[in-house]
Design an enzyme around this catalytic site. Structure first.
Site, PDB file in Angstrom:
ATOM      1  N   SER A  30       0.716  -0.822  -0.234  1.00  0.00           N
ATOM      2  CA  SER A  30       0.274  -0.097  -0.089  1.00  0.00           C
ATOM      3  C   SER A  30       0.945   1.074  -0.124  1.00  0.00           C
ATOM      4  O   SER A  30       2.330   1.397   0.570  1.00  0.00           O
ATOM      5  CB  SER A  30      -0.774   0.128   1.546  1.00  0.00           C
ATOM      6  OG  SER A  30      -0.687   0.149   2.645  1.00  0.00           O
TER       7      SER A  30
ATOM      8  N   THR B 127      -1.511   7.959   6.463  1.00  0.00           N
ATOM      9  CA  THR B 127      -1.272   8.454   7.339  1.00  0.00           C
ATOM     10  C   THR B 127       0.512   8.656   8.012  1.00  0.00           C
ATOM     11  O   THR B 127       0.752   8.772   8.865  1.00  0.00           O
ATOM     12  CB  THR B 127      -1.692   8.495   8.877  1.00  0.00           C
ATOM     13  OG1 THR B 127      -2.143   6.971   9.620  1.00  0.00           O
ATOM     14  CG2 THR B 127      -3.482   8.456   8.234  1.00  0.00           C
TER      15      THR B 127
ATOM     16  N   THR C 278       5.165   0.889   1.877  1.00  0.00           N
ATOM     17  CA  THR C 278       6.169   0.482   0.681  1.00  0.00           C
ATOM     18  C   THR C 278       6.572   0.106  -0.618  1.00  0.00           C
ATOM     19  O   THR C 278       7.293   0.958  -0.549  1.00  0.00           O
ATOM     20  CB  THR C 278       6.141  -1.186   0.951  1.00  0.00           C
ATOM     21  OG1 THR C 278       6.864  -1.838   2.461  1.00  0.00           O
ATOM     22  CG2 THR C 278       7.168  -1.891   0.101  1.00  0.00           C
TER      23      THR C 278
ATOM     24  N   ASP D 233      -8.329   2.077  14.504  1.00  0.00           N
ATOM     25  CA  ASP D 233      -7.607   0.513  14.393  1.00  0.00           C
ATOM     26  C   ASP D 233      -8.020  -0.149  15.020  1.00  0.00           C
ATOM     27  O   ASP D 233      -7.185  -1.077  15.899  1.00  0.00           O
ATOM     28  CB  ASP D 233      -6.440   0.802  14.054  1.00  0.00           C
ATOM     29  CG  ASP D 233      -5.287   0.599  12.748  1.00  0.00           C
ATOM     30  OD1 ASP D 233      -6.453  -0.667  12.300  1.00  0.00           O
ATOM     31  OD2 ASP D 233      -4.208   0.277  12.947  1.00  0.00           O
TER      32      ASP D 233
END
Length: 542
Positions: free
Chosen positions: A231, A235, A240, A293
């Protein structure tokens, strides 16, 4: 050679057919579609003038859900109303403007005729309300919600309600399993026609943690299949894909990505084009800005992407530390067990590893700085960050031990031999060339031109580095949008520093960004200097 990967399910969520409501609107004059160059990130937005005859006749309201249809195909969008007085140039009186996301989904040429109607509420809204009330949802209810999310039937407000509800009232482990299956079911699912297909993933929260860019070439050089889709940062200062993009093209059409994997046993590509678990991409667009999260959402998000990508074996990195996502060993163990439960019942072999998350990994935080660190490790440069090298070798060793011909415990030594011999560098060079190389000098990386040093106020030992604050400062400096922006660490935990000596250097692309980052660092540098006995201990499996 093995057969090509196949899509066991549709390559993208089926577009909804035009409903009765949309058909009823056919009596109204069609509007001409116009592409509005606005990026609304994972949300369909339509623009209609207030003086448009269709707007007046149908009684639309701003921010209501509408259905845009043409040729038997439709999309749902949030309506924005434009006043013609000051914005006549944006769209014409009988035009319908569409955001970039919406225009791409509808798939029409600019100027084509479309009709607009009130959208019917998603059928799953009843289940959503039950979850808001704290009730447990079954597999069918979760599947219905995910289908509606994937086809953009939920507004951002409704998405936020689902995310908060599933965070406030924790999903039980079977709800997480069912949510994972539902997210896999609405997108492309690959089958590479061989085993094992391996992957490595980190739950995030640790700046500079670019171990995937080392694990992939090591594992591929050993001969195992590792098609790595990653991805971009939302934020964080770099993902990667952002870091790899400093070295090579990462936005690859699927056919080209497949060819690279077949030729080189791996890739390091951006996953946005693969259409894997598209509902997850929509949920992430809301959950990340909210900083929500929850464990259940995290497990479903990560595992749905891995299962859809055709992975059969996964090493999962769970960093543990005072300023990591997971801050207590009990929480880390609970999360590990939840991952293991869902993975096992989804047919995915998982090795979840709790790692040292007390501080950033490597020295660079930001795409170009992190790419520099990766290349130094691959070149066995004496100046390479030792912690990045060691962590990558340990994780690569765990992945290699999925090879049935490798004895348990031998993975680390095999990984080290592949790195030391230059085979990992050769494999990475081949991947970069295959994906489309970009010029990059690890000795003189293309860093942002404006800099300032953040120094220690007093002498002592570094006893704390706040992951979130360092990441925040790097983002304020312009990372990841500016590849050369970020933070370059000069000291790590346990190292001595004298008053006035640098803790790190900030790189920024503009004066305003440098000022933002400098001000944040002045308020809180992210470093704590004190007595050496106060350095936090490592409580991790690696």
């Amino acid at each position: 050679m093995s057969p090509s990967p196949t899509a066991a399910l549709p390559t993208a969520p089926d577009r909804p057919k035009a409903t009765a409501a949309a058909s009823a609107a056919s009596a109204a004059a069609p509007l001409q579609v116009r592409r509005i160059g606005i990026d609304t990130y994972r949300e369909n937005v339509a623009f209609l003038r207030r003086d448009c005859p269709v707007y007046r006749a149908e009684g639309f309201q701003a921010l209501s859900k509408v259905e845009v249809s043409a040729n038997g195909t439709s999309i749902l969008a949030v309506l924005n109303v434009v006043d013609a007085l000051d914005h006549a140039a944006l769209i014409g009186e009988c035009e319908l403007g569409l955001s970039e996301e919406a225009f791409a989904q509808l798939g029409l040429a600019e100027g084509a005729g479309v009709r607009i109607a009130h959208a019917e509420p998603p059928a799953s809204i009843v289940s959503l309300k039950r979850k808001i009330g704290g009730e447990r949802l079954d597999a069918d209810e979760l599947a219905a919600i995910v289908r509606d999310i994937a086809t953009h039937r939920y507004s951002k407000i409704e998405l936020a309600a689902f995310i908060v509800a599933t965070s406030r009232f924790d999903l039980d482990r079977d709800e997480v399993l069912n949510l994972t299956a539902a997210m896999v079911a609405v997108g492309r699912r690959l089958d590479w026609k061989e085993k094992p297909v391996v992957d490595k993933h980190c739950i995030g929260g640790i700046p500079g943690n670019r171990t995937s860019m080392l694990v992939v070439p090591i594992v591929a050089a050993h001969g195992m299949l590792m098609p790595k889709t990653s991805s971009r940062a939302i934020t964080s200062p770099a993902g990667t894909a952002d870091t790899m993009e400093c070295l090579a093209t990462v936005e690859l059409p699927f056919d080209r990505m497949e060819a690279i994997v077949r030729a080189h046993r791996a890739c390091l590509a951006w996953g946005g084009r693969a259409e894997l678990s598209p509902a997850d991409d929509v949920l992430i667009s809301v959950s990340r800005p909210l900083s929500v999260d929850s464990p259940g959402q995290m497990v479903a998000s990560i595992l749905s992407k891995k299962i859809a990508a055709g992975s059969t074996h996964l090493v999962l990195d769970i960093p543990l530390g005072p300023t990591a996502k997971v801050r207590h060993m009990d929480d880390a163990q609970r999360l590990k067990k939840l991952f293991e439960y869902v993975a096992t019942r989804s047919g995915l072999q998982l090795d979840a590893v709790i790692t040292d998350g007390r501080q950033p990994v490597g020295r660079g935080v930001g795409p170009a700085l992190e790419a520099r660190d990766v290349l130094k490790v691959l070149h066995n440069d004496p100046d390479a960050p030792a912690d990045l090298r060691l962590k990558a070798l340990r994780l690569a060793g765990r992945v290699l031990e999925f090879d049935p011909d490798l004895r348990g415990g031998d993975g680390f030594n095999v990984a080290r031999d592949i790195l030391d011999s230059g085979r990992a560098l050769a494999k990475m060079s081949a991947l970069i060339a295959a994906q489309g190389a970009r010029p990059f000098d690890r000795h003189r990386p293309p860093l942002a031109p404006l800099t300032c040093e953040v120094t220690a106020a007093a002498a002592g030992t570094v006893i704390g580095i706040h992951n979130e604050q360092i990441a925040r400062i790097a983002r304020l400096a312009g990372a990841p949008k500016a590849q050369g922006a970020g933070v370059d660490l000069a000291r790590k935990l346990g190292e001595r520093v004298q008053a006035g000596e640098p803790l790190y250097r900030i790189y920024a692309a503009s004066g305003s960004e440098l000022q933002f980052a400098r001000s944040a660092a002045a308020q809180d540098s992210g470093y704590t200097v004190g007595d050496a006995a106060a350095v936090p201990q490592v409580f991790a499996e690696l």
